[in-house]
Scaffold this active site. Structure first.
Site, PDB file in Angstrom:
ATOM      1  N   LYS A 207      15.408  31.004 111.910  1.00 52.86           N
ATOM      2  CA  LYS A 207      14.651  30.324 112.972  1.00 52.86           C
ATOM      3  C   LYS A 207      13.720  31.305 113.679  1.00 52.86           C
ATOM      4  CE  LYS A 207      18.544  27.197 113.608  1.00 52.86           C
ATOM      5  NZ  LYS A 207      19.760  26.939 114.363  1.00 52.86           N
ATOM      6  N   GLY A 304      22.993  18.378 115.921  1.00 48.72           N
ATOM      7  CA  GLY A 304      23.580  17.058 116.124  1.00 48.72           C
ATOM      8  C   GLY A 304      22.609  15.964 115.716  1.00 48.72           C
TER       9      GLY A 304
HETATM   10  N1  LIG Z   1      23.024  18.834 111.335  1.00 52.14           N
HETATM   11  C1  LIG Z   1      22.281  19.395 112.277  1.00 52.14           C
HETATM   12  O1  LIG Z   1      22.615  19.334 113.450  1.00 52.14           O
HETATM   13  C2  LIG Z   1      20.990  20.083 111.915  1.00 52.14           C
HETATM   14  C3  LIG Z   1      20.218  20.665 112.932  1.00 52.14           C
HETATM   15  C4  LIG Z   1      18.994  21.250 112.616  1.00 52.14           C
HETATM   16  C5  LIG Z   1      18.574  21.281 111.309  1.00 52.14           C
HETATM   17  N2  LIG Z   1      19.358  20.743 110.327  1.00 52.14           N
HETATM   18  C6  LIG Z   1      18.871  20.794 108.955  1.00 52.14           C
HETATM   19  O2  LIG Z   1      18.675  19.471 108.473  1.00 52.14           O
HETATM   20  C7  LIG Z   1      18.935  19.429 107.087  1.00 52.14           C
HETATM   21  C8  LIG Z   1      19.992  18.367 106.810  1.00 52.14           C
HETATM   22  O3  LIG Z   1      21.164  18.714 107.518  1.00 52.14           O
HETATM   23  P1  LIG Z   1      22.393  17.686 107.665  1.00 52.14           P
HETATM   24  O4  LIG Z   1      23.283  18.276 108.681  1.00 52.14           O
HETATM   25  O5  LIG Z   1      21.896  16.300 107.855  1.00 52.14           O
HETATM   26  O6  LIG Z   1      23.068  17.839 106.243  1.00 52.14           O
HETATM   27  P2  LIG Z   1      24.197  16.948 105.603  1.00 52.14           P
HETATM   28  O7  LIG Z   1      24.868  16.106 106.622  1.00 52.14           O
HETATM   29  O8  LIG Z   1      25.004  17.832 104.736  1.00 52.14           O
HETATM   30  O9  LIG Z   1      23.357  15.963 104.652  1.00 52.14           O
HETATM   31  C9  LIG Z   1      22.668  16.390 103.533  1.00 52.14           C
HETATM   32  C10 LIG Z   1      22.150  15.170 102.799  1.00 52.14           C
HETATM   33  O10 LIG Z   1      21.382  15.596 101.670  1.00 52.14           O
HETATM   34  C11 LIG Z   1      21.829  14.899 100.517  1.00 52.14           C
HETATM   35  N3  LIG Z   1      21.652  15.778  99.369  1.00 52.14           N
HETATM   36  C12 LIG Z   1      22.142  17.004  99.172  1.00 52.14           C
HETATM   37  N4  LIG Z   1      21.755  17.460  97.967  1.00 52.14           N
HETATM   38  C13 LIG Z   1      21.017  16.477  97.400  1.00 52.14           C
HETATM   39  C14 LIG Z   1      20.369  16.335  96.149  1.00 52.14           C
HETATM   40  N5  LIG Z   1      20.421  17.280  95.235  1.00 52.14           N
HETATM   41  N6  LIG Z   1      19.699  15.193  95.919  1.00 52.14           N
HETATM   42  C15 LIG Z   1      19.655  14.207  96.828  1.00 52.14           C
HETATM   43  N7  LIG Z   1      20.246  14.296  98.029  1.00 52.14           N
HETATM   44  C16 LIG Z   1      20.928  15.404  98.294  1.00 52.14           C
HETATM   45  C17 LIG Z   1      23.300  14.584 100.761  1.00 52.14           C
HETATM   46  O11 LIG Z   1      23.676  13.481  99.969  1.00 52.14           O
HETATM   47  P3  LIG Z   1      25.151  12.831 100.074  1.00 52.14           P
HETATM   48  O12 LIG Z   1      25.283  12.297 101.465  1.00 52.14           O
HETATM   49  O13 LIG Z   1      25.139  11.726  99.083  1.00 52.14           O
HETATM   50  O14 LIG Z   1      26.100  13.940  99.759  1.00 52.14           O
HETATM   51  C18 LIG Z   1      23.270  14.278 102.262  1.00 52.14           C
HETATM   52  O15 LIG Z   1      22.942  12.924 102.455  1.00 52.14           O
HETATM   53  C19 LIG Z   1      19.326  20.857 106.685  1.00 52.14           C
HETATM   54  O16 LIG Z   1      18.184  21.551 106.246  1.00 52.14           O
HETATM   55  C20 LIG Z   1      19.818  21.446 107.979  1.00 52.14           C
HETATM   56  O17 LIG Z   1      19.700  22.855 108.026  1.00 52.14           O
HETATM   57  C21 LIG Z   1      20.541  20.150 110.605  1.00 52.14           C
END
Ligand SMILES: NC(=O)c1ccc[n+]([C@@H]2O[C@H](COP(=O)([O-])OP(=O)(O)OC[C@H]3O[C@@H](n4cnc5c(N)ncnc54)[C@H](OP(=O)(O)O)[C@@H]3O)[C@@H](O)[C@H]2O)c1
EC number: 1.1.1.3
Length: 428
Positions: A207, A304
């Site tokens: 970041k 979140g």
């Molecule tokens: N969570 C946070 O608070 C947060 C904050 C800031 C930034 N981010 C960023 O936002 C992004 C997503 O985070 P998240 O927390 O939402 O992650 P997450 O809950 O693990 O969700 C990831 C999603 O991507 C899908 N996915 C993974 N590999 C894939 C592939 N090869 N083909 C198609 N779909 C695929 C997964 O599918 P399935 O559901 O079917 O497994 C899931 O729906 C990341 O880059 C993370 O660093 C997250």
């Protein structure tokens, strides 16, 4: 009304589902604010038939995010899968090559490939926006790229990993050891699958590298970030720093110096009365300093579903409104190669060591500091435990080189029971 802005969303986890909910629940508000409907055309994730708590049958499904990125019926590819390479990178490149704008929350992808992707976006006359990638719900990318665009930015600082701040503040409030709180954070699901991304400072370093690029007009240089995690911080460090009026934070600092771009993400002491010192739990804080505006402090949820989806929406809304800014605030080809400078600006340091109960022991330590040109601001010795006593020293401002010389000299004195701890005290 303008034609709808059509989205393809890859990734339906925490953030993806949050975005789908906002688009479904706030359709009228979004259309009023942008002058056009914002609609989801197609989606992709790994598992098709997972109950994600939100209706998805209205949207076309793609098993492969790269296929989603090519579809003729989407204008914006929203990448919410994560991962610095693999499908996230392939699909982002495909989207740009197929004339789509990209919105992503993926700091790892941009920290490692941001320059190439920004150049690809510009060649294709598309934009990449990434508000959610830095400090979750805090609109810091927009603040730097737009709100402060009339300033020379002098310094960017921040606590940008909520998990580390949770661990450090929980250690202090509950008086628990690092390992105990680490395990607690793990049970609560706060840690990444690879915890070193959090506690090793890598996620926060990604970041910081992105903010530095915007702030200083340089190519993203994650390798130039000096990284140190929080794994070595003990409850004694926390308690004794508190005794001296400080809190320990995993603090990112980026500034342009005469010797180049200094970027570090490391544990630092900050005064406990400062805004950064008062930051509790998983909250994030980013401090921006501009030559005209002075200091701006932004504080809020760094992660979140709701906060991160809120940031993704801000990028989508900009695109719907026709606001198109270069990825890092100026044309990618005009970004300078950063010369990375090791932290050179002098600072006071906090030193903690176990002094053996030997005649003249403290004098030897004081002499080592004196020979390195370091003077002592404050010192405190605690009562002996077994044959050693904990001693704390706060130095006056000194350089890292001088500090390293003093630490090397300490090792020759044979009066320390364990490796000394040295933590920089940041002026905030
Ligand atoms: N969570 C946070 O608070 C947060 C904050 C800031 C930034 N981010 C960023 O936002 C992004 C997503 O985070 P998240 O927390 O939402 O992650 P997450 O809950 O693990 O969700 C990831 C999603 O991507 C899908 N996915 C993974 N590999 C894939 C592939 N090869 N083909 C198609 N779909 C695929 C997964 O599918 P399935 O559901 O079917 O497994 C899931 O729906 C990341 O880059 C993370 O660093 C997250």
């Amino acid at each position: 009304m303008l034609p709808p802005l059509r989205l393809g969303i890859a990734g339906l986890g925490t953030v993806g589902v949050g975005v789908v909910k906002i688009i479904r629940q706030k359709a009228n508000l979004l259309a009023d604010r942008t002058g056009r409907p914002i609609v989801i055309t197609a989606i992709s994730a790994r598992t098709r038939d997972k109950d994600r708590g939100v209706p998805l049958t209205d949207y076309a499904w793609e098993d492969d995010p790269v296929a989603l990125a090519k579809r003729d019926d989407i204008d914006v590819f929203v990448e919410l899968m994560g991962g610095s390479d693999g499908p996230a990178k392939a699909a982002t490149e495909t989207a740009l090559a197929n004339g789509k704008d990209v919105v992503t929350a993926n700091k790892a992808l941009l920290a490692l490939h941001g320059q190439a992707l920004a150049e690809a976006a510009e060649s294709a006359d598309q934009v990449i926006r990434f508000e959610a990638a830095v400090a979750g719900g805090i609109p810091v990318v927009k603040a730097l790229t737009e709100g402060l665009a009339g300033n020379d930015i002098t310094r960017v600082m921040g606590v940008m990993n909520g998990t580390c701040n949770y661990i450090l503040t929980r250690m202090q409030s509950a008086g628990l050891a690092y390992d105990e709180v680490f395990e607690e954070a793990n049970q609560l699901g706060y840690l990444e699958a690879d915890p070193n991304l959090d506690v090793g400072g890598i996620d926060a370093g990604h970041k910081l590298a992105l903010l530095s690029a915007i702030a200083f007009g340089t190519k993203v240089d994650f390798k130039g970030v000096e990284l140190e995690g929080i794994q070595r911080i003990t409850i004694d460090d926390i308690n004794q720093a508190a005794d001296m009026g400080y809190r320990i934070k995993l603090l990112g600092v980026a500034q342009m110096t005469g010797r180049g771009l200094e970027q570090r993400m490391s544990p630092c002491l900050v005064p406990d009365s400062s805004p950064l010192g008062q930051l509790e739990g998983g909250t994030n804080m980013v401090v921006l300093e501009g030559d005209q505006v002075g200091q701006i402090v932004l504080r809020g949820a760094g992660a979140g579903e709701g906060p991160t989806a809120s940031a993704v929406m801000s990028d989508i809304i900009d695109i719907a409104r026709g606001i198109r800014v270069p990825t890092f605030g100026k044309p990618a080809k005009g970004l300078a190669q950063a010369t990375s400078a090791k932290a050179s600006a002098s600072a006071p340091y906090y030193l903690r060591f176990q002094l053996l109960d030997k005649p003249g022991a403290l004098a030897k330590i004081a002499a080592s500091l004196g020979q390195a040109g370091i003077s002592i601001d404050r010192m405190r010795q605690y009562s002996h435990e077994a044959d050693a006593a904990p001693v704390l020293i706060v130095t006056h401002k000194t350089t890292r080189d001088a500090l390293e010389a003093a630490l090397a000299a300490f090792a020759e004195t044979n009066v320390l029971a364990a490796e000394p701890v040295a933590i920089r005290i940041e002026a905030v």
